[in-house]
Every structure is written in C-alpha cells, then in structure tokens.
Design a protein around this motif. Structure first.
Motif, PDB file in Angstrom:
ATOM      1  N   ASP A 185       4.796  -5.738   4.965  1.00 43.53           N
ATOM      2  CA  ASP A 185       4.281  -6.313   6.208  1.00 43.53           C
ATOM      3  C   ASP A 185       3.617  -7.663   5.970  1.00 43.53           C
ATOM      4  O   ASP A 185       2.607  -8.003   6.589  1.00 43.53           O
ATOM      5  CB  ASP A 185       3.304  -5.349   6.893  1.00 43.53           C
ATOM      6  CG  ASP A 185       3.968  -4.019   7.242  1.00 43.53           C
ATOM      7  OD1 ASP A 185       5.168  -4.035   7.621  1.00 43.53           O
ATOM      8  OD2 ASP A 185       3.300  -2.972   7.117  1.00 43.53           O
ATOM      9  N   GLY A 186       4.169  -8.452   5.035  1.00 44.80           N
ATOM     10  CA  GLY A 186       3.723  -9.825   4.820  1.00 44.80           C
ATOM     11  C   GLY A 186       2.481 -10.004   3.979  1.00 44.80           C
ATOM     12  O   GLY A 186       1.947 -11.113   3.908  1.00 44.80           O
ATOM     13  N   VAL A 187       2.006  -8.937   3.310  1.00 46.33           N
ATOM     14  CA  VAL A 187       0.833  -9.082   2.438  1.00 46.33           C
ATOM     15  C   VAL A 187       1.048  -8.287   1.143  1.00 46.33           C
ATOM     16  O   VAL A 187       1.835  -7.346   1.095  1.00 46.33           O
ATOM     17  CB  VAL A 187      -0.478  -8.623   3.105  1.00 46.33           C
ATOM     18  CG1 VAL A 187      -0.837  -9.508   4.288  1.00 46.33           C
ATOM     19  CG2 VAL A 187      -0.420  -7.165   3.502  1.00 46.33           C
ATOM     20  N   VAL A 188       0.324  -8.676   0.105  1.00 47.04           N
ATOM     21  CA  VAL A 188       0.397  -7.978  -1.177  1.00 47.04           C
ATOM     22  C   VAL A 188      -0.176  -6.575  -1.023  1.00 47.04           C
ATOM     23  O   VAL A 188      -1.261  -6.406  -0.460  1.00 47.04           O
ATOM     24  CB  VAL A 188      -0.392  -8.739  -2.267  1.00 47.04           C
ATOM     25  CG1 VAL A 188      -0.461  -7.935  -3.563  1.00 47.04           C
ATOM     26  CG2 VAL A 188       0.208 -10.109  -2.528  1.00 47.04           C
ATOM     27  N   VAL A 189       0.561  -5.583  -1.528  1.00 41.02           N
ATOM     28  CA  VAL A 189       0.038  -4.217  -1.551  1.00 41.02           C
ATOM     29  C   VAL A 189      -0.304  -3.780  -2.975  1.00 41.02           C
ATOM     30  O   VAL A 189      -1.183  -2.941  -3.169  1.00 41.02           O
ATOM     31  CB  VAL A 189       0.988  -3.192  -0.886  1.00 41.02           C
ATOM     32  CG1 VAL A 189       1.054  -3.419   0.607  1.00 41.02           C
ATOM     33  CG2 VAL A 189       2.365  -3.219  -1.498  1.00 41.02           C
ATOM     34  N   ARG A 190       0.388  -4.349  -3.966  1.00 39.60           N
ATOM     35  CA  ARG A 190       0.103  -4.007  -5.359  1.00 39.60           C
ATOM     36  C   ARG A 190       0.875  -4.942  -6.279  1.00 39.60           C
ATOM     37  O   ARG A 190       1.756  -5.674  -5.843  1.00 39.60           O
ATOM     38  CB  ARG A 190       0.466  -2.557  -5.659  1.00 39.60           C
ATOM     39  CG  ARG A 190       1.953  -2.256  -5.526  1.00 39.60           C
ATOM     40  CD  ARG A 190       2.222  -0.748  -5.592  1.00 39.60           C
ATOM     41  NE  ARG A 190       3.587  -0.475  -5.229  1.00 39.60           N
ATOM     42  CZ  ARG A 190       4.518  -0.059  -6.069  1.00 39.60           C
ATOM     43  NH1 ARG A 190       4.226   0.134  -7.341  1.00 39.60           N
ATOM     44  NH2 ARG A 190       5.742   0.186  -5.652  1.00 39.60           N
TER      45      ARG A 190
END
Length: 165
Positions: A143-148
């Motif tokens: 969704d357009g952001v870093v998750v890990r």
C-alpha cells in the motif's frame, strides 16, 4: 624505471578510488564541478529542502554501492556516504515511502510484485556478510509504504558460473 612503475601503480590505484575515500574531494573545499569532473554525471540529482542537492552515484544492478554526494546550496561538497552500507540500510523504517527509500539507498537493482501477499519488493546488491555468497537487501512495500526489510543470499549457479551476482 622504478619511478615509471610507481607512477603506473599510483595511476591504477587512483582509478579504483571511490567517492567516499577519494582524497581529491575535500568537504568544504571541493565543488560540484570537481565531483562531476572525476566521477561523471550522477545517476540522479535530488533537490534538498535547504537549497542544496544530493548527487546519486549508484552502481546497481551489478555493483554494491550507492554513493550519495551531498552539496550545499552554493555547490560546495558537504559530505559523501554510501547509502548501501550497513548503517545506510539500517535507516529504512516501516512507513517510509518509495521516494524516501530511493533517496537513502539509491536506484534499486530490481522490483518484483507478489500478487498473493500484495507486496512490491525492491532489492539492492550489497556487500556480503558471509564470504563466498552474494547478498541482496530487500525492502517490502505494501500500500505504498515500507512494511519490512529482509536480506537474501545469492548462491552460485552451477549452470551459469559468474552470473549469480
């Protein structure tokens, strides 16, 4: 004869210099023109909020460094860092945008979208932690952001030796 050999060796070593260790570039003294004369045009040129700029010298997909040359608004060299160093990679945090990641790590080696997880994974070739195997640093976006972030080892190919970097 010895002098000619010494001059040749010094010339060859100078050709191996990297921006972060190049004695010809001095923070506060060197200017943008000096950097470009030595290393050529940057891969990308990032504007900074203070009027300065960051010149990106990424060696992806085959290299293992992304030198970020920070310039003041007047074009003076402020500093040089390797975005793909362990310290540079440690700056990536959940919630960052793709642009924020690119500004820190430089141009990625590749991007792969995984439909089942909904993750877009970018990777960079980096210096290996263990001798003998290549290493990739992966940033997972959702969704357009870093998750890990993760790392993956690149094992040698028996079919195509030398193409596993």
């Amino acid at each position: 004869m010895r002098l000619a050999v010494l001059a040749l060796c010094l010339t060859l070593l100078a050709g191996c210099a990297t921006p972060d260790r190049d004695a010809r570039l001095q923070p506060g003294i060197s200017r943008e023109a000096d950097v470009i004369a030595i290393y050529g045009p940057p891969v990308r040129d990032w504007p900074e909020a203070d009027g300065g700029r960051t010149l990106e010298y990424s060696s992806q997909p085959m290299g293992r460094h992304a030198y970020m040359v920070r310039l003041a608004a007047d074009g003076r060299l402020l500093g040089i860092s390797d975005g793909l160093s362990p310290a540079g990679r440690a700056r990536i945090e959940p919630g960052m945008t793709p642009e924020q990641v690119s500004r820190l790590l430089g141009r990625e080696r590749s991007r792969v979208f995984f439909r089942n997880s909904g993750e877009d994974v970018w990777d960079w070739t980096v210096e290996p932690d263990q001798a003998g195997y290549g290493l990739r640093f992966n940033v997972h976006f959702k969704d357009g952001v870093v998750v890990r972030t993760t790392q993956s080892m690149v094992f040698p190919s028996r079919r195509f030796p030398g193409l596993d970097d």
